[in-house]
Design a protein around this motif. Structure first.
Motif, PDB file in Angstrom:
ATOM      1  N   UNK A   1     -49.401  28.637 -19.488  1.00  0.00           N
ATOM      2  CA  UNK A   1     -50.196  27.905 -18.492  1.00  0.00           C
ATOM      3  C   UNK A   1     -49.932  28.433 -17.087  1.00  0.00           C
ATOM      4  N   UNK A   2     -48.651  28.687 -16.790  1.00  0.00           N
ATOM      5  CA  UNK A   2     -48.311  29.222 -15.466  1.00  0.00           C
ATOM      6  C   UNK A   2     -48.873  30.639 -15.323  1.00  0.00           C
ATOM      7  N   UNK A   3     -48.738  31.430 -16.379  1.00  0.00           N
ATOM      8  CA  UNK A   3     -49.226  32.821 -16.318  1.00  0.00           C
ATOM      9  C   UNK A   3     -50.739  32.892 -16.116  1.00  0.00           C
ATOM     10  N   UNK A   4     -51.426  31.905 -16.679  1.00  0.00           N
ATOM     11  CA  UNK A   4     -52.881  31.887 -16.511  1.00  0.00           C
ATOM     12  C   UNK A   4     -53.229  31.789 -15.020  1.00  0.00           C
ATOM     13  N   UNK A   5     -52.477  30.942 -14.318  1.00  0.00           N
ATOM     14  CA  UNK A   5     -52.734  30.800 -12.875  1.00  0.00           C
ATOM     15  C   UNK A   5     -52.322  32.077 -12.125  1.00  0.00           C
ATOM     16  N   UNK A   6     -51.215  32.692 -12.564  1.00  0.00           N
ATOM     17  CA  UNK A   6     -50.772  33.948 -11.926  1.00  0.00           C
ATOM     18  C   UNK A   6     -51.837  35.031 -12.120  1.00  0.00           C
ATOM     19  N   UNK A   7     -52.445  35.052 -13.296  1.00  0.00           N
ATOM     20  CA  UNK A   7     -53.481  36.065 -13.578  1.00  0.00           C
ATOM     21  C   UNK A   7     -54.676  35.876 -12.641  1.00  0.00           C
ATOM     22  N   UNK A   8     -54.957  34.626 -12.308  1.00  0.00           N
ATOM     23  CA  UNK A   8     -56.061  34.367 -11.365  1.00  0.00           C
ATOM     24  C   UNK A   8     -55.723  34.921  -9.972  1.00  0.00           C
ATOM     25  N   UNK A   9     -54.447  34.783  -9.579  1.00  0.00           N
ATOM     26  CA  UNK A   9     -54.003  35.326  -8.278  1.00  0.00           C
ATOM     27  C   UNK A   9     -54.169  36.842  -8.281  1.00  0.00           C
TER      28      UNK A   9
END
Ligand SMILES: C[S@@+](CC[C@H](N)C(=O)[O-])C[C@H]1O[C@@H](n2cnc3c(N)ncnc32)[C@H](O)[C@@H]1O
Length: 224
Positions: A91-99
Protein backbone atom coordinates in the motif's frame (compact mmCIF):
# COMPACT_ATOMS: atom_id res chain seq x y z
CA UNK A 1 6.38 0.19 -11.36
CA UNK A 2 7.23 -1.81 -8.26
CA UNK A 3 8.73 -5.26 -8.16
CA UNK A 4 8.48 -7.98 -5.53
CA UNK A 5 11.68 -9.71 -4.42
CA UNK A 6 12.71 -12.05 -1.63
CA UNK A 7 10.42 -14.27 0.38
CA UNK A 8 6.70 -13.67 0.68
CA UNK A 9 6.60 -11.37 3.71
CA UNK A 10 3.42 -12.99 4.95
CA UNK A 11 4.90 -16.47 4.79
CA UNK A 12 4.97 -18.32 8.15
CA UNK A 13 8.53 -19.67 7.72
CA UNK A 14 10.60 -21.06 10.58
CA UNK A 15 9.81 -18.10 12.79
CA UNK A 16 6.04 -17.83 13.24
CA UNK A 17 6.27 -14.73 15.47
CA UNK A 18 8.18 -12.87 12.80
CA UNK A 19 5.64 -13.74 10.11
CA UNK A 20 2.91 -12.44 12.38
CA UNK A 21 4.88 -9.22 12.94
CA UNK A 22 5.23 -8.76 9.20
CA UNK A 23 1.49 -9.07 8.90
CA UNK A 24 0.90 -6.53 11.64
CA UNK A 25 3.25 -4.03 9.95
CA UNK A 26 1.51 -4.53 6.60
CA UNK A 27 -1.96 -4.16 8.10
CA UNK A 28 -0.96 -1.13 10.23
CA UNK A 29 0.31 0.69 7.13
CA UNK A 30 -2.75 -0.40 5.17
CA UNK A 31 -4.83 1.30 7.89
CA UNK A 32 -2.75 4.48 7.72
CA UNK A 33 -3.32 4.47 3.96
CA UNK A 34 -3.79 7.91 2.44
CA UNK A 35 -3.77 9.48 5.92
CA UNK A 36 -0.06 8.73 6.34
CA UNK A 37 1.12 11.81 4.42
CA UNK A 38 -1.43 14.01 6.16
CA UNK A 39 -0.36 12.90 9.65
CA UNK A 40 3.36 12.18 9.25
CA UNK A 41 4.26 14.10 6.12
CA UNK A 42 4.85 17.50 7.65
CA UNK A 43 5.80 16.46 11.22
CA UNK A 44 8.63 14.24 9.93
CA UNK A 45 9.72 16.51 7.08
CA UNK A 46 12.48 18.54 8.84
CA UNK A 47 14.25 15.27 9.73
CA UNK A 48 14.05 13.99 6.16
CA UNK A 49 15.56 17.24 4.91
CA UNK A 50 18.35 17.11 7.48
CA UNK A 51 19.15 13.56 6.47
CA UNK A 52 19.26 14.41 2.77
CA UNK A 53 21.58 17.38 3.53
CA UNK A 54 23.84 15.21 5.69
CA UNK A 55 23.98 12.58 2.94
CA UNK A 56 25.65 15.09 0.63
CA UNK A 57 24.89 12.94 -2.42
CA UNK A 58 27.50 13.01 -5.21
CA UNK A 59 26.88 12.27 -8.91
CA UNK A 60 26.65 8.53 -9.47
CA UNK A 61 26.07 7.66 -5.81
CA UNK A 62 24.11 4.46 -5.31
CA UNK A 63 21.60 5.07 -2.54
CA UNK A 64 19.38 2.55 -0.80
CA UNK A 65 16.38 3.82 1.13
CA UNK A 66 14.86 1.26 3.47
CA UNK A 67 11.15 1.56 4.30
CA UNK A 68 10.69 4.20 1.61
CA UNK A 69 7.00 4.39 2.53
CA UNK A 70 4.93 6.78 0.41
CA UNK A 71 8.09 8.14 -1.23
CA UNK A 72 8.01 11.59 0.40
CA UNK A 73 11.81 11.93 0.22
CA UNK A 74 12.21 10.78 -3.38
CA UNK A 75 11.87 14.10 -5.23
CA UNK A 76 14.54 15.60 -2.94
CA UNK A 77 17.43 13.44 -4.22
CA UNK A 78 19.58 14.87 -7.02
CA UNK A 79 18.74 13.47 -10.47
CA UNK A 80 22.24 12.05 -10.98
CA UNK A 81 21.94 9.65 -8.03
CA UNK A 82 20.65 6.08 -8.40
CA UNK A 83 18.02 5.36 -5.76
CA UNK A 84 16.55 2.04 -4.74
CA UNK A 85 13.59 2.28 -2.39
CA UNK A 86 12.31 -0.84 -0.69
CA UNK A 87 9.32 -1.39 1.57
CA UNK A 88 7.33 -4.28 3.00
CA UNK A 89 3.96 -2.60 2.47
CA UNK A 90 2.41 -2.79 -1.01
CA UNK A 91 0.00 0.00 0.00
CA UNK A 92 2.82 2.39 0.86
CA UNK A 93 4.75 1.44 -2.29
CA UNK A 94 1.70 2.16 -4.41
CA UNK A 95 1.77 5.75 -3.19
CA UNK A 96 5.56 5.94 -3.71
CA UNK A 97 5.07 4.75 -7.30
CA UNK A 98 2.65 7.63 -7.85
CA UNK A 99 5.33 10.08 -6.62
CA UNK A 100 7.85 8.54 -9.03
CA UNK A 101 5.46 8.81 -11.93
CA UNK A 102 4.23 12.30 -11.10
CA UNK A 103 7.79 13.65 -10.79
CA UNK A 104 9.19 11.52 -13.66
CA UNK A 105 11.95 10.15 -11.44
CA UNK A 106 13.79 7.87 -13.87
CA UNK A 107 16.58 7.36 -11.33
CA UNK A 108 14.32 5.59 -8.80
CA UNK A 109 13.60 1.88 -8.54
CA UNK A 110 10.96 0.64 -6.04
CA UNK A 111 10.93 -2.92 -4.79
CA UNK A 112 8.69 -4.76 -2.33
CA UNK A 113 11.20 -6.34 0.03
CA UNK A 114 11.91 -7.07 3.68
CA UNK A 115 14.59 -4.79 5.16
CA UNK A 116 15.69 -7.71 7.33
CA UNK A 117 16.44 -9.92 4.33
CA UNK A 118 17.73 -7.81 1.47
CA UNK A 119 18.01 -9.45 -1.94
CA UNK A 120 21.11 -7.39 -2.90
CA UNK A 121 24.75 -8.39 -3.26
CA UNK A 122 27.39 -7.22 -0.78
CA UNK A 123 28.76 -3.67 -1.23
CA UNK A 124 25.94 -2.69 -3.64
CA UNK A 125 25.39 0.81 -2.18
CA UNK A 126 27.45 3.88 -1.25
CA UNK A 127 24.84 5.30 1.12
CA UNK A 128 21.88 3.89 3.01
CA UNK A 129 18.99 5.92 4.46
CA UNK A 130 16.69 4.48 7.12
CA UNK A 131 14.02 7.06 7.91
CA UNK A 132 11.56 6.31 10.72
CA UNK A 133 11.90 2.57 10.19
CA UNK A 134 14.25 1.24 12.92
CA UNK A 135 11.45 1.02 15.51
CA UNK A 136 9.01 -0.39 12.98
CA UNK A 137 10.88 -3.47 11.75
CA UNK A 138 10.28 -6.56 13.89
CA UNK A 139 14.03 -7.28 14.18
CA UNK A 140 16.23 -4.14 13.98
CA UNK A 141 19.38 -6.20 14.61
CA UNK A 142 18.73 -8.21 11.42
CA UNK A 143 18.00 -5.00 9.55
CA UNK A 144 21.26 -3.27 10.51
CA UNK A 145 23.22 -6.46 9.77
CA UNK A 146 21.77 -6.42 6.25
CA UNK A 147 22.49 -2.70 5.88
CA UNK A 148 26.14 -3.31 6.78
CA UNK A 149 26.35 -6.14 4.26
CA UNK A 150 24.92 -4.26 1.27
CA UNK A 151 26.67 -0.94 2.01
CA UNK A 152 30.23 -0.73 0.68
CA UNK A 153 33.11 -0.54 3.17
CA UNK A 154 33.56 3.10 4.17
CA UNK A 155 30.01 3.88 3.00
CA UNK A 156 27.59 6.00 5.03
CA UNK A 157 24.51 4.89 6.92
CA UNK A 158 21.94 7.43 8.12
CA UNK A 159 19.26 6.44 10.59
CA UNK A 160 16.46 8.80 11.52
CA UNK A 161 14.29 7.60 14.36
CA UNK A 162 12.60 8.32 17.65
CA UNK A 163 14.50 6.71 20.50
CA UNK A 164 13.31 6.45 24.12
CA UNK A 165 13.31 9.83 25.84
CA UNK A 166 16.33 10.24 28.10
CA UNK A 167 15.71 13.35 30.20
CA UNK A 168 11.92 13.62 30.35
CA UNK A 169 10.44 11.12 32.82
CA UNK A 170 6.86 11.94 31.84
CA UNK A 171 7.50 11.23 28.16
CA UNK A 172 9.37 8.08 29.04
CA UNK A 173 6.42 6.88 31.12
CA UNK A 174 4.06 7.65 28.20
CA UNK A 175 6.29 5.65 25.83
CA UNK A 176 6.29 2.72 28.27
CA UNK A 177 2.50 2.86 28.48
CA UNK A 178 2.19 2.79 24.68
CA UNK A 179 4.60 -0.16 24.37
CA UNK A 180 1.88 -2.88 24.58
CA UNK A 181 0.12 -1.20 21.64
CA UNK A 182 3.10 -1.67 19.30
CA UNK A 183 1.22 -3.96 16.94
CA UNK A 184 -1.73 -1.64 16.48
CA UNK A 185 0.53 1.41 16.12
CA UNK A 186 2.91 -0.34 13.73
CA UNK A 187 6.00 0.76 15.69
CA UNK A 188 7.73 0.30 19.05
CA UNK A 189 7.47 3.56 20.99
CA UNK A 190 10.20 2.54 23.42
CA UNK A 191 13.57 1.90 21.74
CA UNK A 192 16.89 2.81 23.40
CA UNK A 193 19.45 4.70 21.29
CA UNK A 194 22.36 3.00 23.08
CA UNK A 195 20.89 -0.43 22.31
CA UNK A 196 20.66 0.47 18.63
CA UNK A 197 24.23 1.80 18.50
CA UNK A 198 25.43 -1.34 20.24
CA UNK A 199 23.61 -3.58 17.75
CA UNK A 200 24.97 -1.59 14.81
CA UNK A 201 28.53 -2.03 16.08
CA UNK A 202 29.75 0.83 13.85
CA UNK A 203 31.56 4.09 14.58
CA UNK A 204 29.19 7.01 15.12
CA UNK A 205 30.07 10.04 12.98
CA UNK A 206 27.31 12.25 14.32
CA UNK A 207 24.18 12.30 16.47
CA UNK A 208 21.77 15.26 16.14
CA UNK A 209 18.33 15.94 17.57
CA UNK A 210 15.79 16.73 14.84
CA UNK A 211 12.12 17.63 14.32
CA UNK A 212 9.85 19.26 16.90
CA UNK A 213 11.45 19.53 20.36
CA UNK A 214 14.40 17.46 19.11
CA UNK A 215 12.25 14.43 19.89
CA UNK A 216 13.78 12.42 17.02
CA UNK A 217 17.43 11.62 16.33
CA UNK A 218 19.53 11.65 13.18
CA UNK A 219 22.37 9.17 13.50
CA UNK A 220 25.26 8.98 11.00
CA UNK A 221 27.28 5.74 11.07
CA UNK A 222 30.35 4.77 9.00
CA UNK A 223 30.41 1.29 7.59
CA UNK A 224 33.83 0.27 8.91
C1 LIG B 1 6.96 5.27 9.66
S1 LIG B 1 6.99 4.66 8.02
C2 LIG B 1 8.31 5.64 7.33
C3 LIG B 1 8.14 5.85 5.86
C4 LIG B 1 9.14 6.83 5.23
N1 LIG B 1 10.50 6.39 5.41
C5 LIG B 1 8.96 8.24 5.73
O1 LIG B 1 9.95 8.93 5.94
O2 LIG B 1 7.82 8.68 5.86
C6 LIG B 1 7.76 3.08 8.19
C7 LIG B 1 7.84 2.31 6.88
O3 LIG B 1 8.64 1.13 7.10
C8 LIG B 1 8.06 0.07 6.40
N2 LIG B 1 8.53 -1.21 6.97
C9 LIG B 1 8.22 -1.76 8.16
N3 LIG B 1 8.83 -2.93 8.35
C10 LIG B 1 9.56 -3.14 7.23
C11 LIG B 1 10.41 -4.20 6.80
N4 LIG B 1 10.65 -5.27 7.58
N5 LIG B 1 10.99 -4.11 5.60
C12 LIG B 1 10.77 -3.02 4.79
N6 LIG B 1 9.96 -1.99 5.15
C13 LIG B 1 9.37 -2.05 6.34
C14 LIG B 1 6.56 0.30 6.56
O4 LIG B 1 5.82 -0.41 5.62
C15 LIG B 1 6.48 1.82 6.38
O5 LIG B 1 6.33 2.17 5.04
Amino acid sequence: MTETRGKDPGEAGANGRRALDHKSVISAYRRYGRLYNLVFGRIFEPGRRRLLDAMDCQPGDRVLELGVGTGLSLPRYPEDVEITGIDLSPDMLEQAAEVVERNQLDNVQLIEMDAQELAFAEDSYDKVAVMYVASVVPDPRAMIREVRRVCRPGGDIFVLNHFASQGNRLLRRGENMLAPMSRALGFHPHFELDDFIEMAGLPVEDISPVNAFGYWTLLHLKNR
